[in-house]
Design an enzyme around this catalytic site. Structure first.
Site, short mmCIF file in Angstrom:
data_model
loop_
_atom_site.label_atom_id
_atom_site.label_comp_id
_atom_site.label_asym_id
_atom_site.label_seq_id
_atom_site.Cartn_x
_atom_site.Cartn_y
_atom_site.Cartn_z
CE LYS A 280 3.54 0.68 -6.39
NZ LYS A 280 3.17 -0.53 -7.13
CB SER B 252 -1.24 1.41 -6.07
OG SER B 252 -0.70 0.71 -7.18
CG HIS C 282 1.03 -4.19 -8.91
ND1 HIS C 282 1.58 -4.43 -7.67
CD2 HIS C 282 2.01 -4.52 -9.80
CE1 HIS C 282 2.82 -4.90 -7.81
NE2 HIS C 282 3.10 -4.95 -9.10
CG ASP D 278 0.49 3.63 -8.58
OD1 ASP D 278 -0.59 3.01 -8.63
OD2 ASP D 278 1.56 3.08 -8.26
C1 LIG Z 1 5.79 -3.75 -16.34
C2 LIG Z 1 5.43 -3.35 -14.95
C3 LIG Z 1 6.14 -3.88 -13.88
C4 LIG Z 1 5.82 -3.50 -12.57
N1 LIG Z 1 6.55 -3.99 -11.54
C5 LIG Z 1 6.28 -3.60 -10.28
C6 LIG Z 1 7.06 -4.06 -9.18
O1 LIG Z 1 8.02 -4.80 -9.34
N2 LIG Z 1 6.74 -3.64 -7.93
C7 LIG Z 1 5.68 -2.79 -7.71
O2 LIG Z 1 5.40 -2.41 -6.57
N3 LIG Z 1 4.92 -2.35 -8.75
C8 LIG Z 1 5.20 -2.71 -10.00
N4 LIG Z 1 4.44 -2.25 -11.04
C9 LIG Z 1 3.33 -1.33 -10.76
C10 LIG Z 1 3.81 0.11 -10.73
O3 LIG Z 1 4.67 0.36 -9.65
C11 LIG Z 1 2.64 1.12 -10.62
O4 LIG Z 1 1.85 0.76 -9.51
C12 LIG Z 1 1.78 1.18 -11.86
O5 LIG Z 1 2.52 0.96 -13.02
C13 LIG Z 1 1.14 2.58 -11.90
O6 LIG Z 1 0.36 2.74 -12.98
P1 LIG Z 1 0.80 3.50 -14.34
O7 LIG Z 1 1.80 2.63 -15.01
O8 LIG Z 1 -0.51 3.53 -15.07
O9 LIG Z 1 1.35 4.85 -14.00
C14 LIG Z 1 4.75 -2.60 -12.35
C15 LIG Z 1 4.05 -2.08 -13.43
C16 LIG Z 1 4.38 -2.43 -14.72
C17 LIG Z 1 3.63 -1.82 -15.86
#
Ligand SMILES: Cc1cc2nc3c(=O)[nH]c(=O)nc-3n(C[C@H](O)[C@H](O)[C@H](O)COP(=O)(O)O)c2cc1C
Length: 339
Positions: A212, A234, A236, A267
């Site tokens: 990812k 992604s 993140h 994502d």
């Molecule tokens: C508050 C927060 C915490 C996150 N924590 C993680 C995590 O621990 N591991 C991870 O792979 N992605 C994490 N992400 C990223 C999400 O998995 C994802 O890639 C992202 O939120 C996708 O975008 P969207 O929120 O616009 O749908 C986090 C995102 C947010 C907003």
């Protein structure tokens, strides 16, 4: 409970960190990391959302009528819809202490199971935040995908062993977490990984490994070479690097290189069933949705999660009906236009 109530409840609880905006687009929370925003200027989150909005669907109802099937099989498991809850970690810090990484994932895993999909869970500085969600997945027929941080390989492989024991169908690694300084400050450093280091991890298990945080065709090819079975296109959620392009912008070039050789998730800024349709039209196999699932869990627990997933699923079905698609395979590049 209906979805509007879920949003109203969530707004009261998480207001300080997340305004629960009508469109979750990264403006109100710009730069709020920790928090729910995008890093620095916050433009990466904003751009993810804007570019998804710039893709439009071609209306076409001059086709045979018939059942619409939104189902998908991934890594041997059947799901009702081609979208999943993205991993979200450090809930107490980023959203509100009324949920932590364990209670949050209880809602996500159970709510997603009820809706016929599955949730990705996360990992963190505390081992219990990886192992607790894993137990929850195990109690829910292995319906969940744990996401391991890019620790040193020995630690990763020990966490892979635990995932195998819990009956999951795949594991993920958020390779783009390599720059998270908070983890290093907590005494748990994370690292970038060479293809050889990744090969050691994929060779250590029979489980499919999903990487990812892929944002270039070269990155996708390296993931393939390393033996990954899937990638998540992604950034993140715009939280690890300020000036990235939108995920939906880089998706088509990545698709050209690795389509049908591995499973492609994407994502970043996908907020509706129409948005899921757009991702599939541009070549993704499935979509992860992050922040709106967190809002649903805070506002309605597992029922909120199920309501949100049903809402997106129904919108996807409607989009398929109105664009002349009966199955996910019918959704292709000709069904959308980029404005
Ligand atoms: C508050 C927060 C915490 C996150 N924590 C993680 C995590 O621990 N591991 C991870 O792979 N992605 C994490 N992400 C990223 C999400 O998995 C994802 O890639 C992202 O939120 C996708 O975008 P969207 O929120 O616009 O749908 C986090 C995102 C947010 C907003």
């Amino acid at each position: 409970m209906d979805y509007q109530e879920v949003l109203n409840n969530a707004r009261k609880i998480i207001m300080d960190k997340c305004k629960v905006c009508p469109d979750c687009n990264g403006y109100a929370c710009r730069g709020q990391v920790p928090g729910v925003g995008g890093k620095g200027s916050g433009q990466a989150f904003v751009r993810n959302r804007e570019k998804v909005q710039q893709v439009k669907l071609h209306l076409d109802t001059l086709v045979d009528s018939g059942e619409i099937d939104t189902g998908i099989t991934l890594f041997g498991k059947k799901y009702k819809y081609p979208f999943f809850a993205a991993p979200i970690g450090a809930l107490e810090m980023n959203y509100h202490p009324s949920l932590n990484d364990l209670t949050y994932n209880e809602h996500i895993i159970a709510g997603c199971c009820d809706a016929g999909i599955c949730g990705f869970t996360g990992d963190g500085a505390k081992d219990e935040f990886y192992e607790g969600p894993l137990n929850i997945i195990s109690n829910n027929h292995g319906l969940g995908i744990p996401t391991i941080k890019p620790w040193d390989n020995k630690t990763i492989i020990s966490k892979v062993r635990k995932a195998e024991a819990s009956g999951v169908s795949a594991i993920a690694m958020d390779i783009d977490a390599a720059g998270l300084v908070l983890l290093a400050m907590a005494g748990k450093p994370v690292y970038t990984k060479s293809v050889d280091e990744l090969k050691e991890i994929t060779a250590s298990t029979k489980l499919p490994v999903i990487l990812k945080g892929i944002m270039t065709p070269q990155g996708a090819l390296k993931a393939l070479e390393a033996g990954a079975a899937g990638i998540v296109v992604s950034d993140h959620g715009g939280r690890v690097l300020d000036n990235t392009p939108a995920t939906i912008e880089v998706l088509p070039d990545i698709v050209k290189k690795v389509k049908d050789k591995m499973t492609i998730f994407v994502d970043g800024g996908f907020r509706s069933g129409d948005d899921v349709f757009k991702a599939l039209a541009l070549g993704a196999d499935a979509v992860l949705i992050g922040r709106p699932f967190a809002v649903a869990a805070y506002g309605g627990g597992k029922e909120g999660v199920r309501l949100y997933a049903d809402k997106i699923g129904n919108e996807l079905k409607e989009a398929m009906l109105m664009t002349g698609c009966h199955q996910l395979n019918d959704i292709d590049r000709n069904k959308v236009i980029t404005v």
